[in-house]
Enzyme design. Structure first.
Site, PDB file in Angstrom:
ATOM      1  N   THR A  12       0.905  -1.140   0.000  1.00  0.00           N
ATOM      2  CA  THR A  12       0.000   0.000   0.000  1.00  0.00           C
ATOM      3  C   THR A  12       0.947   1.193   0.000  1.00  0.00           C
ATOM      4  O   THR A  12       1.476   1.578   1.043  1.00  0.00           O
ATOM      5  CB  THR A  12      -0.928  -0.017   1.234  1.00  0.00           C
ATOM      6  OG1 THR A  12      -1.663  -1.247   1.229  1.00  0.00           O
ATOM      7  CG2 THR A  12      -1.903   1.135   1.206  1.00  0.00           C
ATOM      8  N   PRO A  13       1.216   1.744  -1.201  1.00  0.00           N
ATOM      9  CA  PRO A  13       2.392   2.605  -1.407  1.00  0.00           C
ATOM     10  C   PRO A  13       2.250   4.045  -0.908  1.00  0.00           C
ATOM     11  O   PRO A  13       2.181   4.998  -1.692  1.00  0.00           O
ATOM     12  CB  PRO A  13       2.578   2.554  -2.926  1.00  0.00           C
ATOM     13  CG  PRO A  13       1.192   2.371  -3.456  1.00  0.00           C
ATOM     14  CD  PRO A  13       0.503   1.489  -2.451  1.00  0.00           C
ATOM     15  N   CYS A  14       2.259   4.213   0.398  1.00  0.00           N
ATOM     16  CA  CYS A  14       2.179   5.553   0.971  1.00  0.00           C
ATOM     17  C   CYS A  14       3.401   6.401   0.603  1.00  0.00           C
ATOM     18  O   CYS A  14       3.332   7.631   0.649  1.00  0.00           O
ATOM     19  CB  CYS A  14       1.992   5.482   2.481  1.00  0.00           C
ATOM     20  SG  CYS A  14       3.243   4.516   3.348  1.00  0.00           S
ATOM     21  N   HIS A  15       4.487   5.748   0.185  1.00  0.00           N
ATOM     22  CA  HIS A  15       5.665   6.512  -0.231  1.00  0.00           C
ATOM     23  C   HIS A  15       5.394   7.325  -1.490  1.00  0.00           C
ATOM     24  O   HIS A  15       6.146   8.239  -1.803  1.00  0.00           O
ATOM     25  CB  HIS A  15       6.871   5.581  -0.435  1.00  0.00           C
ATOM     26  CG  HIS A  15       6.708   4.620  -1.570  1.00  0.00           C
ATOM     27  ND1 HIS A  15       6.053   3.410  -1.408  1.00  0.00           N
ATOM     28  CD2 HIS A  15       7.101   4.695  -2.869  1.00  0.00           C
ATOM     29  CE1 HIS A  15       6.056   2.771  -2.575  1.00  0.00           C
ATOM     30  NE2 HIS A  15       6.690   3.520  -3.466  1.00  0.00           N
ATOM     31  N   ARG A  16       4.307   7.025  -2.200  1.00  0.00           N
ATOM     32  CA  ARG A  16       3.959   7.742  -3.433  1.00  0.00           C
ATOM     33  C   ARG A  16       3.102   8.971  -3.181  1.00  0.00           C
ATOM     34  O   ARG A  16       2.570   9.557  -4.123  1.00  0.00           O
ATOM     35  CB  ARG A  16       3.246   6.790  -4.394  1.00  0.00           C
ATOM     36  CG  ARG A  16       4.130   5.643  -4.849  1.00  0.00           C
ATOM     37  CD  ARG A  16       3.408   4.699  -5.777  1.00  0.00           C
ATOM     38  NE  ARG A  16       4.237   3.516  -6.023  1.00  0.00           N
ATOM     39  CZ  ARG A  16       3.761   2.333  -6.358  1.00  0.00           C
ATOM     40  NH1 ARG A  16       2.453   2.157  -6.512  1.00  0.00           N
ATOM     41  NH2 ARG A  16       4.579   1.319  -6.549  1.00  0.00           N
TER      42      ARG A  16
END
Length: 164
Positions: A132-136
């Site tokens: 779940t790419p919160c880094h994006r």
């Protein structure tokens, strides 16, 4: 029983915790399984055991080798009391590699354009980093903002996904 494994990555250790069905319940750039499990909602908690490899290690390795969509099909089990956060996590999974969005844009994508703080909270409380790419998700000015696993890791992930 949940399985977990830790692998080396270019930015340090990455630990993933998966259910028997192969769904990610927690993941992060750490070796601290207790820290990861503290992010998991109580309804999803089970005892954990170390294994040599989990069923999601191969997609992670493929992602690290440049197949940036290899992790997209990996199932994730996340739970929270708030419907907005559950929805935001599903929306976050649709943010494509190399196409980060701002917290404001993420709030809009999540159906609540004025809920920028709630969108940021969805990133901060995300137990399944990478999948779940919160880094994006970035600050409105395009700067990195925060990242539980360190700004150096976030910066590396974004560079990796942009092809730099």
């Amino acid at each position: 029983m949940l399985d977990y494994s830790t692998m080396d990555t270019p930015v340090g250790p990455f630990t993933v915790v998966v259910s028997r069905a192969g769904a990610v319940r927690a993941a992060g750039f750490t070796t601290e399984v207790r820290e990861l499990m503290s992010l998991v909602h109580p309804v999803l908690l089970e005892p954990v055991r170390a294994v040599d490899r989990t069923v999601v290690d191969e997609p992670v390795l493929a992602y690290l080798d440049g197949d940036l969509t290899a992790i997209d099909a990996v199932p994730v089990e996340q739970h929270t009391a708030g419907e907005f956060m559950r929805h935001a996590w599903r929306v976050m999974r649709g943010i494509k590699p190399g196409a980060p969005v701002t917290y404001t844009a993420f709030a809009g994508l999540s159906g609540r354009p004025a809920a920028v703080r709630a969108a940021a909270a969805a990133c901060a409380r995300n137990p399944a980093a990478l999948f779940t790419p919160c880094h994006r998700v970035l600050r409105t000015d395009g700067s990195l903002g925060g990242y539980r696993w360190g700004l150096g890791v976030k910066e590396w992930l974004l560079r990796h996904e942009s092809g730099d």
